[in-house]
Design an enzyme around this catalytic site. Structure first.
Site, mmCIF file in Angstrom:
data_model
loop_
_atom_site.group_PDB
_atom_site.id
_atom_site.type_symbol
_atom_site.label_atom_id
_atom_site.label_comp_id
_atom_site.label_asym_id
_atom_site.label_seq_id
_atom_site.Cartn_x
_atom_site.Cartn_y
_atom_site.Cartn_z
ATOM 1 N N HIS A 104 1.027 -1.174 -0.059
ATOM 2 C CA HIS A 104 -0.059 -0.010 0.017
ATOM 3 C C HIS A 104 0.853 1.374 0.078
ATOM 4 O O HIS A 104 1.885 1.135 0.769
ATOM 5 C CB HIS A 104 -0.946 0.012 1.071
ATOM 6 C CG HIS A 104 -2.138 1.064 1.378
ATOM 7 N ND1 HIS A 104 -3.181 1.041 0.500
ATOM 8 C CD2 HIS A 104 -1.960 2.348 1.992
ATOM 9 C CE1 HIS A 104 -3.738 2.098 0.473
ATOM 10 N NE2 HIS A 104 -3.034 2.985 1.424
ATOM 11 N N GLU A 134 8.888 1.235 -3.047
ATOM 12 C CA GLU A 134 8.307 0.151 -3.483
ATOM 13 C C GLU A 134 9.100 -1.075 -4.199
ATOM 14 O O GLU A 134 9.416 -2.070 -3.832
ATOM 15 C CB GLU A 134 6.868 0.188 -4.150
ATOM 16 C CG GLU A 134 5.899 0.802 -3.515
ATOM 17 C CD GLU A 134 4.368 1.033 -4.043
ATOM 18 O OE1 GLU A 134 3.587 1.309 -3.224
ATOM 19 O OE2 GLU A 134 4.608 1.193 -5.137
#
Ligand code: GRF
Length: 197
Positions: free
Chosen positions: A112, A182
């Site tokens: 997320h 990420e």
């Protein structure tokens, strides 16, 4: 040696999927586990998703899914056919049905683009998350990798990494920072989790 087979579920561009594939599926770059770790399947609900092109380039099979069947049988037969051991969500827009979570206990993870529990939930995805962070005036944001449970963005947190939100930050610049975090961490965290098996 029998590989550990990962299925990546993605609905969009697939930049995280690409990094994970590059990390595990290149010869000479095995994971830390003594068993080889392999991205064996890309699952998508979106026939126009960029991730499908990446799958084609990488010669990884694709499973395109329909909502009703996903929610009623979780495509378990197809996942079994590819001997899937672990599921990685990377920009996957549908809620994962409980039946799949039961069959893969602690074996489905999500990433997320914020520091959960802040900025999670049903409408919190993509740039909506970054907009909310900027509107709140937060001085930092980051990424959260977590197990998937029956609620959106709610399962046990595995890993977080932070970045500063600068005074002149925009949605675009924050999104770039978050994607970089990420890409750096998601493959390594997957490797670490699977190496503990
Ligand atoms: C990522 O920012 C991830 O946190 C979120 O969806 C985005 C997917 O990006 N769940 P990409 O398709 O991997 O580029």
């Amino acid at each position: 040696m029998i590989p550990i087979n990962i299925a990546i579920f993605a609905s969009g561009a697939g930049s995280n999927a690409k990094k994970i594939i590059e990390y595990f599926n290149r010869p000479g770059t095995p994971g830390k586990n003594t068993r080889p770790i392999h991205v064996a399947l890309i699952v998508s609900n979106n026939p126009a998703a960029g991730v499908l092109k990446i799958a084609g380039q990488e010669k990884i099979p694709v499973l395109l899914i329909q909502k009703e069947k996903f929610n009623t049988d979780g495509y378990l037969d197809q996942l079994n056919q590819f001997n899937i051991d672990f599921i990685v969500l990377a920009g996957f827009m549908w809620k994962v049905p409980s039946l799949l979570i039961k069959v893969f206990p602690h074996k489905i993870i999500n990433i997320h683009p914020a520091l959960l529990p802040k900025y999670g939930g049903k409408k919190m995805y993509g740039n909506f998350v970054h907009e909310a962070v900027l509107n709140a005036g937060d001085k930092e944001s980051g990424i959260t990798i977590h197990y998937v449970d029956d609620l959106y963005d709610h399962g046990e947190i595995i890993f977080q990494a932070k970045c500063a939100v600068d005074d002149d930050e925009t949605v675009t610049s924050l999104s770039e920072k978050i994607h970089a975090l990420e890409h750096e961490h998601y493959p390594k965290v997957i490797d670490r989790l699977l190496s503990a098996d």
